[in-house]
Enzyme design. Structure first.
Site, PDB file in Angstrom:
ATOM      1  N   ASN A 185      43.537  46.457  16.679  1.00  0.00           N
ATOM      2  CA  ASN A 185      44.957  46.604  17.009  1.00  0.00           C
ATOM      3  C   ASN A 185      45.785  46.160  15.787  1.00  0.00           C
ATOM      4  OD1 ASN A 185      47.596  45.745  17.792  1.00  0.00           O
ATOM      5  ND2 ASN A 185      46.995  45.932  19.918  1.00  0.00           N
ATOM      6  N   ASP A 210      49.143  46.126  15.488  1.00  0.00           N
ATOM      7  CA  ASP A 210      50.538  45.792  15.820  1.00  0.00           C
ATOM      8  C   ASP A 210      51.145  44.743  14.891  1.00  0.00           C
ATOM      9  OD1 ASP A 210      50.479  47.459  18.007  1.00  0.00           O
ATOM     10  OD2 ASP A 210      50.231  45.847  19.479  1.00  0.00           O
ATOM     11  N   HIS A 211      50.342  43.709  14.603  1.00  0.00           N
ATOM     12  CA  HIS A 211      50.955  42.571  13.912  1.00  0.00           C
ATOM     13  C   HIS A 211      51.109  42.762  12.408  1.00  0.00           C
ATOM     14  CE1 HIS A 211      51.578  40.724  17.639  1.00  0.00           C
ATOM     15  NE2 HIS A 211      50.306  40.838  17.956  1.00  0.00           N
ATOM     16  N   ARG A 247      61.074  41.182   7.904  1.00  0.00           N
ATOM     17  CA  ARG A 247      61.986  41.244   6.761  1.00  0.00           C
ATOM     18  C   ARG A 247      62.642  42.605   6.601  1.00  0.00           C
ATOM     19  NH1 ARG A 247      61.191  37.068   2.956  1.00  0.00           N
ATOM     20  NH2 ARG A 247      62.733  38.153   1.712  1.00  0.00           N
ATOM     21  N   HIS A 280      50.332  49.241  20.263  1.00  0.00           N
ATOM     22  CA  HIS A 280      51.120  49.099  21.495  1.00  0.00           C
ATOM     23  C   HIS A 280      52.577  49.433  21.202  1.00  0.00           C
ATOM     24  CE1 HIS A 280      52.327  46.190  25.038  1.00  0.00           C
ATOM     25  NE2 HIS A 280      52.820  47.403  25.186  1.00  0.00           N
ATOM     26  N   ARG A 304      55.884  49.211  22.406  1.00  0.00           N
ATOM     27  CA  ARG A 304      56.600  48.488  23.456  1.00  0.00           C
ATOM     28  C   ARG A 304      57.984  49.070  23.649  1.00  0.00           C
ATOM     29  NH1 ARG A 304      54.276  43.070  24.605  1.00  0.00           N
ATOM     30  NH2 ARG A 304      56.139  42.820  25.865  1.00  0.00           N
ATOM     31  N   ARG A 317      59.139  46.092  19.242  1.00  0.00           N
ATOM     32  CA  ARG A 317      59.130  44.876  18.414  1.00  0.00           C
ATOM     33  C   ARG A 317      58.076  44.920  17.310  1.00  0.00           C
ATOM     34  NH1 ARG A 317      56.832  40.412  22.665  1.00  0.00           N
ATOM     35  NH2 ARG A 317      58.514  41.280  23.921  1.00  0.00           N
ATOM     36  N   HIS A 318      57.053  45.730  17.481  1.00  0.00           N
ATOM     37  CA  HIS A 318      56.116  45.880  16.344  1.00  0.00           C
ATOM     38  C   HIS A 318      56.036  47.345  15.929  1.00  0.00           C
ATOM     39  CE1 HIS A 318      53.546  45.643  19.886  1.00  0.00           C
ATOM     40  NE2 HIS A 318      53.595  44.344  19.920  1.00  0.00           N
ATOM     41  N   GLU A 336      48.539  51.831  23.521  1.00  0.00           N
ATOM     42  CA  GLU A 336      48.841  50.965  24.660  1.00  0.00           C
ATOM     43  C   GLU A 336      50.309  51.162  25.008  1.00  0.00           C
ATOM     44  OE1 GLU A 336      48.013  47.027  23.355  1.00  0.00           O
ATOM     45  OE2 GLU A 336      45.870  47.349  23.263  1.00  0.00           O
ATOM     46  N   THR A 385      53.579  38.106  24.620  1.00  0.00           N
ATOM     47  CA  THR A 385      52.553  39.124  24.492  1.00  0.00           C
ATOM     48  C   THR A 385      52.204  39.575  25.900  1.00  0.00           C
ATOM     49  OG1 THR A 385      50.340  39.626  23.625  1.00  0.00           O
ATOM     50  CG2 THR A 385      50.697  37.395  24.450  1.00  0.00           C
ATOM     51  N   THR A 386      51.315  40.576  26.016  1.00  0.00           N
ATOM     52  CA  THR A 386      50.994  41.101  27.342  1.00  0.00           C
ATOM     53  C   THR A 386      50.387  40.000  28.213  1.00  0.00           C
ATOM     54  OG1 THR A 386      50.463  43.126  26.173  1.00  0.00           O
ATOM     55  CG2 THR A 386      49.896  43.037  28.504  1.00  0.00           C
ATOM     56  N   GLU A 428      40.107  48.164  31.049  1.00  0.00           N
ATOM     57  CA  GLU A 428      39.943  47.132  30.020  1.00  0.00           C
ATOM     58  C   GLU A 428      40.164  45.790  30.696  1.00  0.00           C
ATOM     59  OE1 GLU A 428      42.088  47.664  26.359  1.00  0.00           O
ATOM     60  OE2 GLU A 428      41.935  45.518  25.847  1.00  0.00           O
ATOM     61  N   HIS A 442      42.145  41.001  24.475  1.00  0.00           N
ATOM     62  CA  HIS A 442      43.268  40.056  24.491  1.00  0.00           C
ATOM     63  C   HIS A 442      42.785  38.641  24.182  1.00  0.00           C
ATOM     64  CE1 HIS A 442      47.164  38.307  25.101  1.00  0.00           C
ATOM     65  NE2 HIS A 442      47.646  39.523  25.133  1.00  0.00           N
ATOM     66  N   GLY A 443      43.282  38.134  23.065  1.00  0.00           N
ATOM     67  CA  GLY A 443      42.976  36.757  22.677  1.00  0.00           C
ATOM     68  C   GLY A 443      41.618  36.580  22.028  1.00  0.00           C
ATOM     69  N   GLY A 483      43.291  42.296  17.973  1.00  0.00           N
ATOM     70  CA  GLY A 483      44.388  42.424  17.026  1.00  0.00           C
ATOM     71  C   GLY A 483      44.792  41.138  16.342  1.00  0.00           C
ATOM     72  N   HIS A 484      45.487  40.270  17.067  1.00  0.00           N
ATOM     73  CA  HIS A 484      46.181  39.142  16.446  1.00  0.00           C
ATOM     74  C   HIS A 484      45.277  38.266  15.572  1.00  0.00           C
ATOM     75  CE1 HIS A 484      48.226  35.158  16.436  1.00  0.00           C
ATOM     76  NE2 HIS A 484      49.273  35.917  16.203  1.00  0.00           N
TER      77      HIS A 484
HETATM   78  N1  PXP Z   1      44.121  44.918  24.656  1.00  0.00           N
HETATM   79  C1  PXP Z   1      45.335  45.100  25.234  1.00  0.00           C
HETATM   80  C2  PXP Z   1      45.423  46.003  26.409  1.00  0.00           C
HETATM   81  C3  PXP Z   1      46.489  44.480  24.719  1.00  0.00           C
HETATM   82  O1  PXP Z   1      47.680  44.672  25.307  1.00  0.00           O
HETATM   83  C4  PXP Z   1      46.370  43.696  23.549  1.00  0.00           C
HETATM   84  C5  PXP Z   1      47.596  43.092  22.935  1.00  0.00           C
HETATM   85  O2  PXP Z   1      48.443  44.105  22.504  1.00  0.00           O
HETATM   86  C6  PXP Z   1      45.103  43.559  22.965  1.00  0.00           C
HETATM   87  C7  PXP Z   1      43.995  44.156  23.561  1.00  0.00           C
HETATM   88  C8  PXP Z   1      44.892  42.782  21.718  1.00  0.00           C
HETATM   89  O3  PXP Z   1      45.134  41.431  21.946  1.00  0.00           O
HETATM   90  P1  PXP Z   1      45.107  40.419  20.727  1.00  0.00           P
HETATM   91  O4  PXP Z   1      46.214  40.811  19.801  1.00  0.00           O
HETATM   92  O5  PXP Z   1      45.300  39.095  21.364  1.00  0.00           O
HETATM   93  O6  PXP Z   1      43.759  40.565  20.067  1.00  0.00           O
END
Ligand code: PXP
Length: 244
Positions: free
Chosen positions: A8, A10-11, A19, A44, A46, A50-51, A71, A101-102, A152, A188-189, A210-211
């Protein structure tokens, strides 16, 4: 590999947006991740953008050669965008403006009408749909009834408190989803440390991360971070019971 690793990005966009610059470009990040062995790219879009933004999604669609997982919330606006963009997969997620976050999984039971409407438009257009849900029996059964191909599992609770009982919930959820005929993704996480136990669950065929990966990339670079994550995932897969 018994499991697909989707990154992912996004970040990367979060950093760019902080910036108002054109760099770092999430599309370049996606290409680097693919070159380093990612099996797919996740982003994602949104409601508050935001990203990643609409233009990023269009450029990702044009550039990604593996698989693009979009997403999004189950809203009319997002469904219209997805039908035009045609990602390979849409993952429906819950979304609240004020959340960081989600948070939590999609309430497929409570929001059944809205989710069913989005699913039927997307599936009707030939787009694979995945529902981001908690490892909860009612949510998994409702997901199956809506006719999606994949769910998921939300790993956020486990990552926050990696206790045996949280892992058992994920294992039982993965087993039930698989028994219902659903493909099982997780995300996630997840980090290169806590991913091992999740990758060790035999039913899990996809991870979305992702993060933590982008955070690692700040220190070691994106290609190296993807390679280290993939190695961790493989160490987890090696823990699966024989024959799984
Ligand atoms: N899966 C889903 C469905 C999510 O919404 C997210 C966050 O956008 C992730 C995975 C990735 O989560 P993380 O950024 O914490 O790895």
């Amino acid at each position: 590999m018994a499991i697909r690793l989707h990154i992912n990005i996004d970040h990367v966009a979060t950093l760019r947006n902080a910036r108002g610059t054109r760099y770092p470009d999430p599309v370049v990040a996606a290409q680097l991740c693919e070159q380093a062995g990612a099996d797919g790219i996740t982003a994602h879009l949104r409601e508050d953008r935001r990203h990643v933004r609409d233009d990023d999604m269009a450029r990702l669609r044009a550039a990604v050669t593996t698989l693009l997982n979009m997403e999004m919330a189950a809203t009319d606006e997002m469904v219209a965008i997805a039908l035009k963009l045609r990602p390979d997969v849409v993952t429906l997620v819950p979304e609240r403006r004020e959340e960081r976050t989600t948070e939590g999984g999609l309430d497929v039971v409570g929001q059944r009408v809205a989710v069913a409407k989005a699913v039927s438009s997307l599936v009707g257009a030939g787009i694979k749909v995945s529902l981001f849900v908690a490892a909860d029996e009612a949510q998994l059964r409702a997901s199956r009834e809506l006719g999606v191909q994949q769910i998921e599992l939300h790993t956020g609770e486990y990552c926050h408190a990696p206790t045996p009982s949280e892992l058992t919930k994920l294992r039982e959820g993965a087993e039930l989803a698989h028994a219902l005929g659903l493909e099982v993704a997780a995300g996630h996480g997840l980090t290169r440390h806590n991913v091992l136990e999740v990758a060790a669950l035999s039913e899990v065929t996809e991870l979305n991360i992702g993060h933590a990966l982008i955070a690692d990339a700040v220190f070691v670079g994106l290609p190296q971070a993807v390679r280290e994550l993939r190695e961790a995932v493989l160490r987890g897969v090696a823990r699966r019971p024989r024959g799984a």
